[in-house]
Design an enzyme around this catalytic site. Structure first.
Site, PDB file in Angstrom:
ATOM      1  N   SER A 129       0.809  -1.223   0.000  1.00 22.05           N
ATOM      2  CA  SER A 129       0.000   0.000   0.000  1.00 22.05           C
ATOM      3  C   SER A 129       0.839   1.268   0.000  1.00 22.05           C
ATOM      4  O   SER A 129       0.390   2.300  -0.512  1.00 22.05           O
ATOM      5  CB  SER A 129      -0.927   0.011   1.222  1.00 22.05           C
ATOM      6  OG  SER A 129      -1.802  -1.080   1.196  1.00 22.05           O
TER       7      SER A 129
ATOM      8  N   ASP B 250      -5.495   0.037  -4.171  1.00 24.08           N
ATOM      9  CA  ASP B 250      -4.042   0.121  -4.260  1.00 24.08           C
ATOM     10  C   ASP B 250      -3.441  -1.170  -4.806  1.00 24.08           C
ATOM     11  O   ASP B 250      -2.433  -1.157  -5.506  1.00 24.08           O
ATOM     12  CB  ASP B 250      -3.436   0.472  -2.896  1.00 24.08           C
ATOM     13  CG  ASP B 250      -4.055  -0.328  -1.754  1.00 24.08           C
ATOM     14  OD1 ASP B 250      -4.951  -1.164  -2.002  1.00 24.08           O
ATOM     15  OD2 ASP B 250      -3.644  -0.097  -0.603  1.00 24.08           O
TER      16      ASP B 250
END
Length: 462
Positions: A84, A347
């Site tokens: 992320s 993401d």
């Protein structure tokens, strides 16, 4: 490849050159479903449809009705399967970078404190504040977690959420993420911050207001909540749902609703302190950010989708995805489509799969069936429609008597790991509003930065 660097000493001067135009205000809301791959969207769509009394497959999540859709590549500069930190940094800075670092160029080695200032990259939140726009962050994780932190922090290790996590031998050049939020130097600071993570803001000897037995995690003795309150006029701090509802509608707002991450949506009921839902936090943020003369930029993260997947628990991953879709619906209902871009994406993905030839309308969380009869594997054992490629759901012996519809059930996994991993396939992006037509085909993740930046009318070349 040449990467744009931003030295700390000149950061304000450089970003000050970017200014919004004199036209009517334009807004952009970035919705990040952390770990919300295509299989997660599909399974959540079916689950919500079944919860509403239908077969499920014909249903749509709120954002699936958006007109513009693209596939997005998620690799990091040093990783085929991303994390992320690197992915969100690409979206908010326009530069792909390595795993584990936040809003710094890929030339910076992970854990290098001394080189951070030279490698820092300007973020959308910094540019927006420098241009006079209002800004906001909403998340169900700690507000210092990788996705929200990429908007305001520049660190070479995403785990430095508090100074308690910094290397014991660092030379003072490392600044933890919580401190960077409080000391954010652009504009008047981020206007609305709502999520979890009180611990990183409280000194080690300070009792948590929700849990007397919990104490803060800072080693430096600083009470960052008090420092944030003192940093501007009219600032308010809240730590539970009742306080959020009663807060003065004007001024900047910091809400930290849990010591660490907020509860999964399915677990919020019965919480003594009362955590607000993601949709409720989104509504509050939009109400507070609206009305500015130059518009606003808001990031909303459904962060615990990812955590449930890591636990091998599809039930909570999907129910949090449904709650995330409800927050998107709230944003659509609360904004003008002529002036607000809403961009929904992820993401990265996870290893969740949907398989097994199950009949139409079969419970998506249940055993696969055909004609009402359970389908079986080569050992004549029933199997579930949902499974993971790896993770804690691996079973070396038969577990056919477990109830796959139970909230705590861990879907079967092919390879045994303590935590399920991310997956590397493309994720989807969905958009509506000004600039949404720039989503098309297959895009590199950093290209989403340009879509958002143009929608906000941030002037100047990058």
């Amino acid at each position: 490849m040449k990467y744009r660097r931003l030295r700390a000493a000149t950061c304000g001067a450089v970003l000050g050159a970017f200014a919004a135009t004199a036209e009517s205000p334009r807004n952009a809301i970035l919705f990040m479903g952390d770990g919300m791959g295509v299989s997660t969207v599909t399974a959540a769509r079916i689950l919500e449809g079944q919860q509403l009394g239908g077969p499920g497959e014909e249903h749509y999540l709120s954002f699936e009705r958006f007109d513009h859709v693209a596939l997005v590549k998620t690799y990091n500069t040093d990783a085929q399967v991303s994390d992320s930190a690197g992915t969100m940094s690409a979206i908010v800075t326009g530069v792909k970078t390595r795993m584990g670092v936040l809003s710094v160029g890929p030339e910076l080695a992970r854990g290098d404190c001394a080189g951070t200032a030279a490698a820092a990259l300007p973020t959308l939140a910094e540019e927006a504040e420098a241009a006079g726009l209002r800004t906001g962050i909403v998340t169900t994780t700690t507000v210092t977690h990788a996705t929200p932190a990429a908007l305001y922090a520049h660190v070479s290790d995403r785990n430095w959420e508090s100074d308690a996590g910094l290397p014991a031998t660092h030379d003072g050049t490392c600044i933890d993420i919580a401190r960077q939020l409080v000391e954010f130097p652009f504009g008047d600071g981020i206007d609305v911050v709502l999520g979890g993570g009180r611990g990183a803001f409280l000194p080690a000897d300070a009792a948590d207001p929700e849990y007397a037995w919990r104490t803060g995690s800072r080693r430096d003795g600083r009470h960052l909540v008090d420092e944030w309150l003192a940093g501007g006029q009219g600032r308010q701090y809240v730590w539970n749902d009742a306080q959020l509802r009663a807060a003065n509608p004007d001024g900047q707002l910091l809400g930290l609703f849990a010591h660490s991450h907020m509860a999964w949506e399915s677990d919020r009921e019965g919480d003594v302190a009362g955590e607000p839902s993601l949709a409720a936090m989104t509504r509050v943020a939009i109400e507070r950010l609206s009305g500015g003369s130059r518009g606003y930029f808001l990031m909303v993260e459904g962060g615990r989708i990812d955590h449930a997947h890591h636990a091998g628990n599809a039930y909570r991953a999907l129910t949090d995805t449904i709650a995330f879709a409800a927050a998107v619906r709230t944003a659509v209902e609360s904004t003008d489509p002529a002036s607000t871009l809403i961009l929904v994406t992820a993401d990265h993905s996870h290893t969740l799969t949907i398989s097994g030839y199950s009949q139409r309308g079969n419970p998506i969380l249940g055993h696969a069936t055909a004609g009402g009869t359970p389908l079986t594997d080569a050992r004549q054992r029933p199997y579930t429609t949902l499974s993971y490629a790896n993770g804690p759901g691996f079973r070396s012996v038969d577990a056919g008597d477990e109830d796959p519809l139970a909230p705590d059930y861990k879907q079967p996994a092919t390879w045994p790991l303590a935590a399920e991993t991310h997956a590397g396939e493309d994720v989807a992006a969905y958009a509506t509003g000004p600039g949404a037509d720039r989503l098309r085909g297959v895009m590199d993740q950093q290209e989403l930065h340009g879509v958002l930046r143009e929608a906000l009318r941030l002037a100047g070349n990058r």
